[in-house]
Design an enzyme around this catalytic site. Sequence first.
Site, PDB file in Angstrom:
ATOM      1  N   GLY A 124       0.616  -5.022   0.877  1.00 25.26           N
ATOM      2  CA  GLY A 124      -0.585  -5.061   0.040  1.00 25.26           C
ATOM      3  C   GLY A 124      -0.337  -5.694  -1.325  1.00 25.26           C
ATOM      4  N   GLU A 153       4.762  -5.222   7.068  1.00 25.55           N
ATOM      5  CA  GLU A 153       4.044  -4.137   7.759  1.00 25.55           C
ATOM      6  C   GLU A 153       4.516  -3.921   9.196  1.00 25.55           C
ATOM      7  OE1 GLU A 153       2.619  -6.502   5.876  1.00 25.55           O
ATOM      8  OE2 GLU A 153       1.002  -5.649   4.663  1.00 25.55           O
ATOM      9  N   ALA A 203       0.861  -1.176   0.000  1.00 18.94           N
ATOM     10  CA  ALA A 203       0.000   0.000   0.000  1.00 18.94           C
ATOM     11  C   ALA A 203       0.902   1.232   0.000  1.00 18.94           C
ATOM     12  CB  ALA A 203      -0.875  -0.014   1.248  1.00 18.94           C
ATOM     13  N   GLU A 260      -0.646  -9.309  -0.718  1.00 12.19           N
ATOM     14  CA  GLU A 260      -2.070  -9.558  -0.441  1.00 12.19           C
ATOM     15  C   GLU A 260      -2.894  -9.491  -1.722  1.00 12.19           C
ATOM     16  OE1 GLU A 260      -1.861  -6.446   2.577  1.00 12.19           O
ATOM     17  OE2 GLU A 260      -2.634  -7.872   4.039  1.00 12.19           O
TER      18      GLU A 260
HETATM   19  N1  CO8 Z   1       4.549   3.228  -0.677  1.00 12.96           N
HETATM   20  C1  CO8 Z   1       4.945   4.388  -1.216  1.00 12.96           C
HETATM   21  N2  CO8 Z   1       6.080   4.529  -1.934  1.00 12.96           N
HETATM   22  C2  CO8 Z   1       6.847   3.448  -2.095  1.00 12.96           C
HETATM   23  C3  CO8 Z   1       6.506   2.194  -1.553  1.00 12.96           C
HETATM   24  C4  CO8 Z   1       5.288   2.099  -0.814  1.00 12.96           C
HETATM   25  N3  CO8 Z   1       4.847   0.938  -0.288  1.00 12.96           N
HETATM   26  N4  CO8 Z   1       7.479   1.311  -1.860  1.00 12.96           N
HETATM   27  C5  CO8 Z   1       8.387   1.989  -2.585  1.00 12.96           C
HETATM   28  N5  CO8 Z   1       8.010   3.265  -2.723  1.00 12.96           N
HETATM   29  C6  CO8 Z   1       8.726   4.337  -3.434  1.00 12.96           C
HETATM   30  C7  CO8 Z   1       9.927   4.812  -2.640  1.00 12.96           C
HETATM   31  O1  CO8 Z   1       9.533   5.740  -1.643  1.00 12.96           O
HETATM   32  C8  CO8 Z   1      10.769   5.419  -3.719  1.00 12.96           C
HETATM   33  O2  CO8 Z   1      10.256   6.704  -4.049  1.00 12.96           O
HETATM   34  P1  CO8 Z   1      11.237   8.004  -3.990  1.00 12.96           P
HETATM   35  O3  CO8 Z   1      12.266   7.702  -5.038  1.00 12.96           O
HETATM   36  O4  CO8 Z   1      10.320   9.114  -4.340  1.00 12.96           O
HETATM   37  O5  CO8 Z   1      11.808   8.034  -2.633  1.00 12.96           O
HETATM   38  C9  CO8 Z   1      10.511   4.521  -4.914  1.00 12.96           C
HETATM   39  O6  CO8 Z   1       9.283   3.843  -4.643  1.00 12.96           O
HETATM   40  C10 CO8 Z   1      11.591   3.469  -5.110  1.00 12.96           C
HETATM   41  O7  CO8 Z   1      11.746   2.777  -3.897  1.00 12.96           O
HETATM   42  P2  CO8 Z   1      13.152   2.596  -3.157  1.00 12.96           P
HETATM   43  O8  CO8 Z   1      14.069   3.722  -3.486  1.00 12.96           O
HETATM   44  O9  CO8 Z   1      12.873   2.350  -1.705  1.00 12.96           O
HETATM   45  O10 CO8 Z   1      13.670   1.278  -3.883  1.00 12.96           O
HETATM   46  P3  CO8 Z   1      14.658   0.182  -3.304  1.00 12.96           P
HETATM   47  O11 CO8 Z   1      14.993  -0.708  -4.455  1.00 12.96           O
HETATM   48  O12 CO8 Z   1      15.764   0.805  -2.541  1.00 12.96           O
HETATM   49  O13 CO8 Z   1      13.789  -0.649  -2.223  1.00 12.96           O
HETATM   50  C11 CO8 Z   1      11.836  -1.794  -1.426  1.00 12.96           C
HETATM   51  C12 CO8 Z   1      12.683  -1.381  -2.643  1.00 12.96           C
HETATM   52  C13 CO8 Z   1      12.619  -2.790  -0.568  1.00 12.96           C
HETATM   53  C14 CO8 Z   1      10.586  -2.482  -1.963  1.00 12.96           C
HETATM   54  C15 CO8 Z   1      11.472  -0.555  -0.603  1.00 12.96           C
HETATM   55  O14 CO8 Z   1      10.947   0.434  -1.477  1.00 12.96           O
HETATM   56  C16 CO8 Z   1      10.458  -0.805   0.468  1.00 12.96           C
HETATM   57  O15 CO8 Z   1      10.785  -1.340   1.517  1.00 12.96           O
HETATM   58  N6  CO8 Z   1       9.178  -0.407   0.237  1.00 12.96           N
HETATM   59  C17 CO8 Z   1       8.128  -0.527   1.223  1.00 12.96           C
HETATM   60  C18 CO8 Z   1       7.653  -1.969   1.372  1.00 12.96           C
HETATM   61  C19 CO8 Z   1       6.582  -2.059   2.419  1.00 12.96           C
HETATM   62  O16 CO8 Z   1       6.815  -1.791   3.590  1.00 12.96           O
HETATM   63  N7  CO8 Z   1       5.351  -2.445   2.030  1.00 12.96           N
HETATM   64  C20 CO8 Z   1       4.236  -2.553   2.919  1.00 12.96           C
HETATM   65  C21 CO8 Z   1       3.429  -1.292   2.895  1.00 12.96           C
HETATM   66  S1  CO8 Z   1       2.110  -1.252   4.099  1.00 12.96           S
HETATM   67  C22 CO8 Z   1       0.901  -2.193   3.394  1.00 12.96           C
HETATM   68  O17 CO8 Z   1       1.022  -2.698   2.312  1.00 12.96           O
HETATM   69  C23 CO8 Z   1      -0.359  -2.379   4.208  1.00 12.96           C
HETATM   70  C24 CO8 Z   1      -1.518  -2.816   3.342  1.00 12.96           C
HETATM   71  C25 CO8 Z   1      -2.797  -2.860   4.148  1.00 12.96           C
HETATM   72  C26 CO8 Z   1      -3.622  -1.611   4.032  1.00 12.96           C
HETATM   73  C27 CO8 Z   1      -5.037  -1.860   4.532  1.00 12.96           C
HETATM   74  C28 CO8 Z   1      -5.800  -0.582   4.756  1.00 12.96           C
HETATM   75  C29 CO8 Z   1      -7.264  -0.825   5.082  1.00 12.96           C
END
Ligand code: CO8
Length: 258
Positions: free
Chosen positions: A109, A132, A66, A112
């Site tokens: 997400g 998460e 998400a 999921e």
């Molecule tokens: N949300 C927003 N932006 C994201 C996300 C995300 N989940 N993942 C990556 N991005 C963005 C980064 O911020 C970055 O943007 P910017 O260049 O503007 O800073 C761009 O994508 C590229 O990402 P990275 O530079 O971080 O790329 P890396 O190759 O270094 O890392 C990763 C890749 C490991 C995937 C890393 O981006 C990461 O850890 N992302 C987050 C993963 C995560 O924690 N996901 C879970 C999110 S919470 C969730 O899904 C809950 C769902 C349930 C909701 C229910 C509501 C009712």
Amino acid sequence: MAEYETILVEQRGRVGWITLNRPQALNALNSQLASELAAAASAFDDDEGVGAIVLTGSERAFAAGADIKEMADKSAHEMSMQNPFAGLETFSRLRTPVVAAVAGYALGGGCELAMMCDVILAADTAVFGQPEINLGVIPGLGGTQRLPRAIGVYKAAELVLTGRTMDAAEAERAGLVSRVVPAAELLDEAGRVAEVIASKSLPVVYAAKDALRAAQQTTLAEGLRLESRVFASLFALDDQKEGMAAFREKRAPEFRHR
Ligand code: CO8
């Protein structure tokens, strides 16, 4: 076909293709993407000319979860009153089978969303997980429910409680993915699987999906009752008569999808 900003949509033969397309955010799921995905998938679902859907992302990410930036400052009240992911509920209730073609990250997400699909094909580059816990939350789109059903309670607990990710090979061993293929072949293979499904009788495919879904949601006794009721009802279809006649006549069936 409707215009979308966060997804690409295309129909090839009887297969509907949906590609998540927010490359700047590794296809993070925001509210716009959730509602566009629901709209595109529902339109395919309503179209008798579509017998299967492929859902994919990019080489780098199926979806990295998400959208954390969209969610971060919301209050508990906002999250419960204006569910930004309501569209994904619609997606999870489609009657048309969905083949997820997962390359790169399928996290939170994203994992999921893949688990809302019926078949999960993974590229050898795929990475699955529910990280998460590292953000101070828990999975919220089915991760605590579908993951234990897919891979068992203890492995799911380890992933959800530690946030550790799994590579494609581990995900396949655990039963989370249908099959792993080389990344370069992922989309062709997903297309082939979807075409095979779409070549079958549509109402029979709907029935099979329904019964498979019941296995995740009901007791064994209730699921077996549903299966035998549905099995008997299929004998009302032209396609059942055609399928069995074709077998007796040693030819390929020509399903008319009704
Ligand atoms: N949300 C927003 N932006 C994201 C996300 C995300 N989940 N993942 C990556 N991005 C963005 C980064 O911020 C970055 O943007 P910017 O260049 O503007 O800073 C761009 O994508 C590229 O990402 P990275 O530079 O971080 O790329 P890396 O190759 O270094 O890392 C990763 C890749 C490991 C995937 C890393 O981006 C990461 O850890 N992302 C987050 C993963 C995560 O924690 N996901 C879970 C999110 S919470 C969730 O899904 C809950 C769902 C349930 C909701 C229910 C509501 C009712």
